[in-house]
Design an enzyme around this catalytic site. Sequence first.
Site, PDB file in Angstrom:
ATOM      1  N   SER A 563      45.527 -47.593 -11.716  1.00 54.88           N
ATOM      2  CA  SER A 563      44.506 -47.225 -10.736  1.00 54.88           C
ATOM      3  C   SER A 563      43.135 -47.663 -11.258  1.00 54.88           C
ATOM      4  O   SER A 563      42.929 -48.852 -11.450  1.00 54.88           O
ATOM      5  CB  SER A 563      44.582 -45.732 -10.450  1.00 54.88           C
ATOM      6  N   ASP A 641      51.828 -48.133  -1.718  1.00 52.40           N
ATOM      7  CA  ASP A 641      50.555 -47.660  -2.264  1.00 52.40           C
ATOM      8  C   ASP A 641      49.456 -47.924  -1.246  1.00 52.40           C
ATOM      9  O   ASP A 641      48.976 -49.045  -1.112  1.00 52.40           O
ATOM     10  CB  ASP A 641      50.241 -48.372  -3.582  1.00 52.40           C
ATOM     11  N   HIS A 673      51.679 -44.954  -5.038  1.00 53.83           N
ATOM     12  CA  HIS A 673      50.717 -45.161  -6.121  1.00 53.83           C
ATOM     13  C   HIS A 673      51.358 -44.932  -7.483  1.00 53.83           C
ATOM     14  O   HIS A 673      50.885 -45.439  -8.490  1.00 53.83           O
ATOM     15  CB  HIS A 673      49.527 -44.219  -5.919  1.00 53.83           C
TER      16      HIS A 673
END
Length: 707
Positions: A563, A641, A673
């Site tokens: 991320s 995601d 994610h």
Amino acid sequence: MKNEKFKNRNFPVLCSVLFAFSFLTVAKISPLMAQAKRPMELEDMFRVKRVSDPQLSPDGKWVAFVIAEVDKPNNKTNSDIWLIPSGGGEAKQLTSSPKHDRHPRWSPDGKWIAFESNRDGSYQIYLVSSSGGDAKQLTSISTDANQAVWSPDGKNIAFVSAVFPEFSDKPYKESDALNKKKQDARDNSNVKGRIMTKLLYRHWDSWVDDKRQHIFVVPIDGSADPRDVTPGDRDAIPTSSTFSAGDDFDFSPDGNELVYTATPIPPHEEAWSTNHDIFTVNLITGDRKQITTNLAADGFPRYSPDGKYIAYRAQSRRNFEADRWQLMLYDRAIGKTRSLTESFDSNIDAIQWTRDSKKVFFDAEEKANKPIWTVSIKGNDVKKTVDNAVNGDVTISSDGAMLVFSHASFMRPIEIYTASSDGKNLNQLTHVNDQLFSQISFTTPEYVWFTGANNTKVQMWVIKPPMFDEKKKYPFVFWVHGGPQGAFLNSWSYRWNPEVWASQGYVLALPNPRGSTGFGQKFTDEISHDWGGKVFDDLMNGLAYMEKLPYIDTTSMAAAGASYGGYMMNWFQGHTNKFKTLVTHDGVFNFASMYGTTEEVWFDEWEHGIPWENPDFDKFSPHKYAANFKTPNLIIHNELDYRVPLTEGQQLFTTLQRKGIPSKLLYFPDEGHWVLKPANSELWHKTIFEWLSEYLKPEGPHKNGSQ
């Protein structure tokens, strides 16, 4: 990207057949077993039994909790509800099935436990006697039922269901039939096209499909149908984990009112607004009342047991998801609100009242741990009770003498602990994983500080391989956490677990640079609009700290992150040649494409501005520095995601391939994610470890390094 923590309500659970209490014996460790230490194996990640959601019975004698186990052959995780005496002893299995049981909640008289289960396909609310027996199904709503909460008199249960709002004002049987008809038509149609007229149309890893999360109330005796008490085109609980601390609604002590957290209004602004509000609904008249007018986020309301107050969490700055959460107290008689934690420089998480209505317990981060704290209704007298780990899920005995809570560290996953209300007499109640961990060797993580940008002190964890030899040199892996407003806490992870990486023969460093939470709000704020600035200097200074250690092989260094951490890997590509290789998981690559495809638009607008209004919007976008890229790179990205969409990873891979830089893309079509399915997690780990070995291990080819 913030708050990338696991959402319990989205984690499947199990069910109860014939009760036949099965027993979990407290592990007895023989001296021989204690000596048979070995490094942690990847397979141990799947052997660990995952403990969660401790709930103390009203009489204080039992604790209900959940154990989830990995079923690798069927590529799923299976969970059941267990009971254990609060004073210690054998744990007893209350439900068992090949499906999922979760979210146990005691009835006020302690005779029943409500839970949610998908044993018959969809999630519904079930009741099981706390003394054993078959579970009985309470709900059969076509749109699923989750998060059961009891009324104080034990006659009703509130739950959450995602419904089509246009039917929500109709009588239950009619609305439920219309919901089912519309959903069945979508599911069975040969046309899978969708028409969107507003944001948010998808979230995290799922399509919203114009549904709303509503709260229903149903009598447990079956005398009436469930009743939608929050009808209309608005969610009655936060749809993002960013704004949720658990069960975000509560019954008043007299059972006549319910308080809840409503999502932003008008609905078409909810993708770029964080303005959540607290509402009450009179369960007799149906009248609703808004009790907060704060333009930022309010949430997780809780009535005081005496009914005088509603405590809740609140932020101050609108549209900033990482603003400090304060604990607020609403006086129901005069309609006034004040902060109880104005001088406390950390984020309030879940809260729990004491029975006398004089104090509130809560958990909040502090310098990479998460202690349990208390504050009185006088305010600004916060005291720490339990420390030195990540603690949460606090429940309190009715006499206020005992705390029950979850407790985890880098070296051990969650077990349930008890302590006296002052934090003394700390005791491990469950020993679910003792036998497994008696076989595994860890080195104790080191807690260090270094000097970052502008002479600011920055905290970092150093994790060494098992059986560490200070006379040897070790390859090194440098992690960067996600968020970016998050932190590497002293906690166990089933996704990015530093101990299993260290057991591959690496030294790891886990720094908490600018943007990290738990080090004061000013420190958290200093990353916004500066993603590649002071935080990059912090990280490079942390790397320099590690390079000076005699046991680090500075010729064999890698970096990895997910991320925001994945973003930083992409920033490293254009700004440093220190690393032999990089591992980018779900990382932001191009600020413009990220803004146009992510779902929680408020995040990008706070962090970088609005593209057509801010000329420096993409100042720190990694794609602008592709001319400097030269480091071999493993990229992992997932189809579902919707936070950092797949195209971010694809753009990076295309760039690296076009430039002839060694690179590999690992793609999961069935993950969001995070990588959660056991078989996918196994491939994720093996792919990363093989890639790192190729570039860092002496036996690897050491080809195409970037130094």
